[in-house]
Structure formats: structure tokens, C-alpha cells
Scaffold this motif. Structure first.
Motif, PDB file in Angstrom:
ATOM      1  N   PRO A   1       0.801  -1.225   0.000  1.00 25.23           N
ATOM      2  CA  PRO A   1       0.000   0.000   0.000  1.00 25.23           C
ATOM      3  C   PRO A   1       0.834   1.276   0.000  1.00 25.23           C
ATOM      4  O   PRO A   1       0.341   2.338  -0.396  1.00 25.23           O
ATOM      5  CB  PRO A   1      -0.823  -0.117   1.289  1.00 25.23           C
ATOM      6  N   ARG A   2       2.080   1.177   0.414  1.00 23.22           N
ATOM      7  CA  ARG A   2       2.943   2.361   0.425  1.00 23.22           C
ATOM      8  C   ARG A   2       3.310   2.807  -0.992  1.00 23.22           C
ATOM      9  O   ARG A   2       3.761   3.943  -1.176  1.00 23.22           O
ATOM     10  CB  ARG A   2       4.198   2.078   1.253  1.00 23.22           C
TER      11      ARG A   2
ATOM     12  N   ILE B   1       9.365  15.163  11.351  1.00 23.34           N
ATOM     13  CA  ILE B   1      10.800  15.022  11.106  1.00 23.34           C
ATOM     14  C   ILE B   1      11.288  13.669  11.602  1.00 23.34           C
ATOM     15  O   ILE B   1      12.028  12.960  10.911  1.00 23.34           O
ATOM     16  CB  ILE B   1      11.568  16.173  11.786  1.00 23.34           C
ATOM     17  N   PHE B   2      10.897  13.301  12.814  1.00 18.02           N
ATOM     18  CA  PHE B   2      11.222  11.989  13.377  1.00 18.02           C
ATOM     19  C   PHE B   2       9.930  11.211  13.590  1.00 18.02           C
ATOM     20  O   PHE B   2       8.963  11.745  14.148  1.00 18.02           O
ATOM     21  CB  PHE B   2      11.931  12.116  14.735  1.00 18.02           C
ATOM     22  N   ARG B   3       9.933   9.963  13.141  1.00 19.00           N
ATOM     23  CA  ARG B   3       8.812   9.046  13.372  1.00 19.00           C
ATOM     24  C   ARG B   3       9.327   7.761  14.014  1.00 19.00           C
ATOM     25  O   ARG B   3      10.486   7.370  13.829  1.00 19.00           O
ATOM     26  CB  ARG B   3       8.115   8.661  12.061  1.00 19.00           C
ATOM     27  N   LEU B   4       8.450   7.075  14.720  1.00 21.19           N
ATOM     28  CA  LEU B   4       8.850   5.856  15.412  1.00 21.19           C
ATOM     29  C   LEU B   4       9.322   4.783  14.437  1.00 21.19           C
ATOM     30  O   LEU B   4      10.217   4.001  14.764  1.00 21.19           O
ATOM     31  CB  LEU B   4       7.695   5.322  16.259  1.00 21.19           C
ATOM     32  N   ALA B   5       8.751   4.731  13.238  1.00 25.19           N
ATOM     33  CA  ALA B   5       9.185   3.731  12.253  1.00 25.19           C
ATOM     34  C   ALA B   5      10.676   3.861  11.976  1.00 25.19           C
ATOM     35  O   ALA B   5      11.384   2.853  11.833  1.00 25.19           O
ATOM     36  CB  ALA B   5       8.394   3.883  10.957  1.00 25.19           C
TER      37      ALA B   5
ATOM     38  N   ARG C   1       7.464  -3.278   8.397  1.00 24.68           N
ATOM     39  CA  ARG C   1       7.027  -3.886   7.143  1.00 24.68           C
ATOM     40  C   ARG C   1       5.604  -4.439   7.241  1.00 24.68           C
ATOM     41  O   ARG C   1       4.794  -4.258   6.336  1.00 24.68           O
ATOM     42  CB  ARG C   1       8.009  -4.999   6.763  1.00 24.68           C
ATOM     43  N   GLN C   2       5.307  -5.078   8.348  1.00 21.26           N
ATOM     44  CA  GLN C   2       3.968  -5.654   8.518  1.00 21.26           C
ATOM     45  C   GLN C   2       2.913  -4.562   8.616  1.00 21.26           C
ATOM     46  O   GLN C   2       1.828  -4.685   8.048  1.00 21.26           O
ATOM     47  CB  GLN C   2       3.934  -6.530   9.761  1.00 21.26           C
ATOM     48  N   ARG C   3       3.248  -3.464   9.310  1.00 21.70           N
ATOM     49  CA  ARG C   3       2.301  -2.352   9.368  1.00 21.70           C
ATOM     50  C   ARG C   3       2.089  -1.762   7.978  1.00 21.70           C
ATOM     51  O   ARG C   3       0.962  -1.438   7.576  1.00 21.70           O
ATOM     52  CB  ARG C   3       2.813  -1.289  10.342  1.00 21.70           C
ATOM     53  N   GLY C   4       3.193  -1.647   7.188  1.00 22.73           N
ATOM     54  CA  GLY C   4       3.077  -1.076   5.852  1.00 22.73           C
ATOM     55  C   GLY C   4       2.215  -1.906   4.930  1.00 22.73           C
ATOM     56  O   GLY C   4       1.332  -1.390   4.238  1.00 22.73           O
TER      57      GLY C   4
ATOM     58  N   ARG D   1      13.807   2.856   2.341  1.00 22.62           N
ATOM     59  CA  ARG D   1      13.348   3.541   1.128  1.00 22.62           C
ATOM     60  C   ARG D   1      11.843   3.405   0.946  1.00 22.62           C
ATOM     61  O   ARG D   1      11.170   4.363   0.532  1.00 22.62           O
ATOM     62  CB  ARG D   1      14.101   2.983  -0.082  1.00 22.62           C
ATOM     63  N   LEU D   2      11.297   2.260   1.260  1.00 21.62           N
ATOM     64  CA  LEU D   2       9.851   2.062   1.130  1.00 21.62           C
ATOM     65  C   LEU D   2       9.083   2.876   2.166  1.00 21.62           C
ATOM     66  O   LEU D   2       8.020   3.426   1.874  1.00 21.62           O
ATOM     67  CB  LEU D   2       9.506   0.581   1.291  1.00 21.62           C
ATOM     68  N   GLU D   3       9.612   2.932   3.353  1.00 18.31           N
ATOM     69  CA  GLU D   3       8.907   3.567   4.471  1.00 18.31           C
ATOM     70  C   GLU D   3       9.081   5.077   4.499  1.00 18.31           C
ATOM     71  O   GLU D   3       8.145   5.815   4.834  1.00 18.31           O
ATOM     72  CB  GLU D   3       9.405   2.968   5.790  1.00 18.31           C
TER      73      GLU D   3
END
Length: 457
Positions: free
Chosen positions: A260-261, A337-341, A369-372, A393-395
Motif C-alpha cells: 500500500p505504500r 521530522i522523526f517518526r517511530l518507524a 514492514r507488517q504495518r506497511g 526507502r519504502l517507508e
């Protein structure tokens, strides 16, 4: 970051738009100079922000309208914002003036400090302020979570920056990530929640810039830079986009279309008028079709270089942040700017770089990855650094980390628009930008970074 890295490119458009003296070509092909507009803007913005922080600290220190306890927290917060900007200067320019006091009069023009000196000061500074910063639950401020995330980033990049650290940098990256992971943040169950109009509600955001659609100064105007002149006919709103930035094609092709990303990050395909249902036509008579591939038009090369013009509609566009149906210019979406991922992925990377197992690192990658994907079917059993880079790169596409990541993973010399035949310049010195010519003209005590022509009148 994104145009000198692997995510974005600003191609010259048929008709002459976006050539602008070649500065965007220079960013993609790594042929920048001290006169390149984007380089000068980067230095100016960071330097001005540091100066404002110093002035703000001076004001707070000298006020008597708040308690000493409030002063302590407010000063720590502003020092944290200043540390973030010094992190940017350290990353982009390396050898920069280290100015931490506000001077009302008789200002002395500072000399460069070495990258090592700036790094040493910055690590100590962040360690010192972290306990005094606002709680992690406070949104839109530099909090304890921001401090420990920034510290993890500093230590994770130390080796790539060529600086030394007396402790075990990668083990301390893990330690700092664990501190943040133990705070009140969570991965948002729905990935897109981090980019929606109400993303101030995200429990994943660690350090955020708050925006509003009513902003008139320094608004979030991303829409103007990434969408086509006529995209509003398909998407709604009444904005006037400038048809600038596209995604580097080979970067887009890294994505699994089932992820979905993919659709959540890029606007791809034919655009249809939302009222008439008819396909939108460009002013050059082509269908408005945002193709992943970007094709140079033969015979349009500029200034004896291989850099030529492309059609107006070419290129996947940034579609990560939701565009409001009533959007005019200023976007409502905040920027995290900063995210937990990112913290999960930094922990995975530091695990591998410190000699840990791929199986152990996979659990942190799989959280993201599972959340994405929304399913565990694509989870890893084990990962290596290439897997971690891919997941970053995906996230984190479009979020400003690709240059830093590309340098750390030794991918910086290869762009992701291979069909352009515009090869990047190579050289270790290019991992730092040149110090701005404008900065030197204001402060002749500055010395140019190695590998670039020395300053001269």
C-alpha cells in the motif's frame, strides 16, 4: 536531501520551466558549486535558524516572568531545536562555525570548526539537554523523545561522517532507540495516518513541524512543487501547482505494487477531470499521464550537458501527504521530522552493524514492514543491510533522509534515473556540500571544504 539522494529529481520541462540555470541538474548529477542556489539556500536556512535559537535562548535566560523550572525546560527545548539544525549543518557541510551564544553588539565573525569538533559538541549537547526536555507526550516541540532519536542518528552516522567516538557508537544507537521505544509512541495501525490532514493526532510522531491551512508565513506548500499545473482538475482544490519535482524512476520501481505504500507515496497514471470524467490534456496536447519513466527529449540538451527537457506530464509525483479537497496553497498536514518507524529501522541497522544477527534485526524491520503491508505475509526471517536500506526507502520516501542514507549505505554515487544517462560526478569530497559563496562574502573567515575551489574575490 532528496534530489541529491535517490528519491527525487527536478527535471527541466519542455518549454523551459525548471532549468533555472542548471541548479537542479547540478543537484542530481552532483556537480554543485559554492554558487549553486540550493546549496546557498541550505546554508542560509540552517544558519539563520541557529541564530534565532541563540537569540531565543538569550531572551529566556534574561527574563524574570517565568520560574526557573520553566526556564530550564524552555531553554532545553530551544537548545534541542538548535541541535537539530547543527545536525543538518554537520551532515551537509561538515566543517561549520560553532556559535552557541547570542551577540547583540560587536559580533565576531567565527571561523570553521572541524566536523569532529562539531560532532563532539553536538553529542555532548544532546546528552546534556535530554533529561530536561519536555515529556514525549507533548506534540510539536523538541521533547525527550526527539533528543534520544537525534542522539541515535548522530551515532548511527558517525562512521560514515568520518568522525570518531569514544564509546561503542552502534551499541549506544540501540540503547537510545530502546529509550524511545519505551516511551508512549506507537506505530500507527494505519500507515497513511501519519500523512493525513489530521496527522497531528499521530501517536508515531516524535518531532513534528506544525502547519495550518491558514498559514501565511512559512506554510507547507509542498503541493506547489510536486504536482502538475492541471492536477487540481483531477484531485480537487484550487491550487496553482508549478510542475516541478518528480520521483526518480528506479526508486519507484523498488516498490511492490501490492505494498500500500506504493500508491500511498506516488501519484501515477492518467488524470481524469473529476467533474466531466474526461482525461485531462496538457497545454502541449498530451494526455496528463504521470508515467513512472521520465524521458529526455532528443535535441533539448542544455549547456553542452546530457541534461535535456522532458514532457510536462512525465514522472511519478509525491502523493504521500493527503491533499485537501479545498486546498488553495497552504497545506493542513504537519511534517514529522522523526517518526517511530525510523527508530525501529535504526535499531535494526545498528544491530547488524554491531555484529548482531539478521534474525534479531528482522523483528524490528518486520514491525515496520507488517504495518506497511497490513499483513505478515511479506515478513523477513532474517535481514541484511540491503534489506534494511530497502525498507527505509519504502517507508521513508520523500521524508528527507535519502542523501544521508545513501552515503551511509555507500549508494550515493549512483542516481536512480538510469535512463537519463546523466551519470553522477564521483569523489569523496562530494559527500559534503561546498560552503556557500554568499556565506563567505558575509564572513571571510570561512574556509572552503576540501576538494572545492578556495574562496576568492
Amino acid at each position: 536531501s532528496e534530489t541529491s539522494g535517490s528519491v527525487a529529481v527536478t527535471p527541466a520541462r519542455r518549454g523551459g520551466d525548471w532549468y533555472d540555470g542548471g541548479q537542479y541538474r547540478e543537484m542530481y548529477m552532483h556537480t554543485w558549486t559554492a554558487q549553486t542556489g540550493r546549496v546557498k539556500e541550505g546554508w542560509r536556512d540552517a544558519s539563520n535558524s541557529i541564530g534565532k535559537c541563540n537569540a531565543t535562548i538569550f531572551i529566556i535566560e534574561n527574563t524574570d516572568v517565568v520560574s526557573e523550572a520553566v526556564k530550564k525546560e524552555k531553554i532545553a527545548e530551544v537548545r534541542g531545536v538548535r541541535a537539530f539544525w547543527y545536525h543538518a549543518m554537520l551532515d551537509y557541510f561538515g566543517n561549520v562555525p560553532l556559535v552557541t551564544a547570542y551577540q547583540e553588539t560587536d559580533k565576531e565573525l567565527p571561523q570553521n570548526s572541524s566536523r569532529q569538533q562539531v560532532f563532539d559538541w553536538l553529542v555532548q549537547e544532546v546528552k546534556e539537554i535530554a533529561p530536561d526536555c519536555p515529556a514525549s507526550t507533548v506534540y510539536g516541540k523538541f521533547t525527550k523523545g526527539s533528543a534520544y532519536t537525534l542522539l541515535a542518528k548522530l551515532l548511527l552516522n558517525a562512521e560514515a561522517w568520518g568522525v570518531t567516538y569514544t564509546g561503542d557508537a552502534y551499541d549506544e544507537v540501540i540503547d537510545n532507540c530502546d529509550i524511545v521505544l519505551g516511551m508512549d509512541y506507537i506505530l500507527e495501525p494505519v500507515w497513511k495516518n501519519n500523512f493525513d490532514l489530521d496527522n497531528h493526532n499521530s501517536k508515531e510522531a516524535i518531532f513534528a513541524i506544525s502547519f495550518s491551512k491558514t498559514d501565511t508565513e512559512n506554510p507547507n506548500s509542498l503541493v506547489n512543487d510536486v504536482l502538475h499545473y492541471k492536477d487540481q482538475l483531477a484531485l480537487g482544490g484550487n491550487f496553482s501547482a508549478n510542475n516541478g519535482i518528480s520521483a526518480q524512476p528506479d526508486y519507484v520501481k523498488l516498490f511492490d505494487p501490492e505494498d500500500p505504500r506504493y500508491e500511498g507515496s506516488f501519484l501515477i497514471g492518467k488524470m481524469y477531470n473529476r467533474i466531466t470524467g474526461e482525461i485531462i490534456m496538457t497545454d502541449h496536447g498530451y494526455e496528463l499521464d504521470h508515467t513512472v519513466d521520465i524521458t529526455m527529449l532528443p535535441g533539448t540538451e542544455f549547456d553542452g550537458t546530457p541534461w535535456g527537457a522532458v514532457n510536462q506530464h512525465d514522472g511519478a509525483r509525491c502523493f504521500k501527504w493527503t491533499f485537501a479537497q479545498d486546498l488553495v496553497s497552504a497545506m493542513e498536514n504537519d511534517f514529522h521530522i522523526f517518526r517511530l518507524a525510523d527508530v525501529y529501522l535504526m535499531k535494526a541497522e545498528a544491530t547488524i552493524r554491531s555484529g548482531g544477527s539478521g534474525t534479531e534485526a528482522a523483528q524490528w524491520v518486520n514491525e515496520v514492514r507488517q504495518r506497511g503491508y497490513g499483513t505478515s505475509e511479506n515478513n523477513y526471517e532474517t535481514v541484511d543491510l540491503e534489506d534494511i536500506l530497502l525498507e527505509r526507502r519504502l517507508e521513508l520516501a520523500w521524508e528527507g533522509w535519502s542523501r544521508q542514507d545513501d552515503i551511509r549505505f555507500d549508494k550515493f554515487e549512483t542516481g536512480m534515473w538510469s535512463a537519463s544517462n546523466c551519470e553522477r560526478a564521483t569523489g569523496e569530497h562530494l559527500k559534503l556540500f561546498p560552503i556557500s559563496q554568499d556565506a563567505w562574502q558575509t564572513n571571510p573567515n570561512l574556509v572552503q571544504n576540501p576538494g572545492y575551489p578556495v574562496f576568492s574575490e
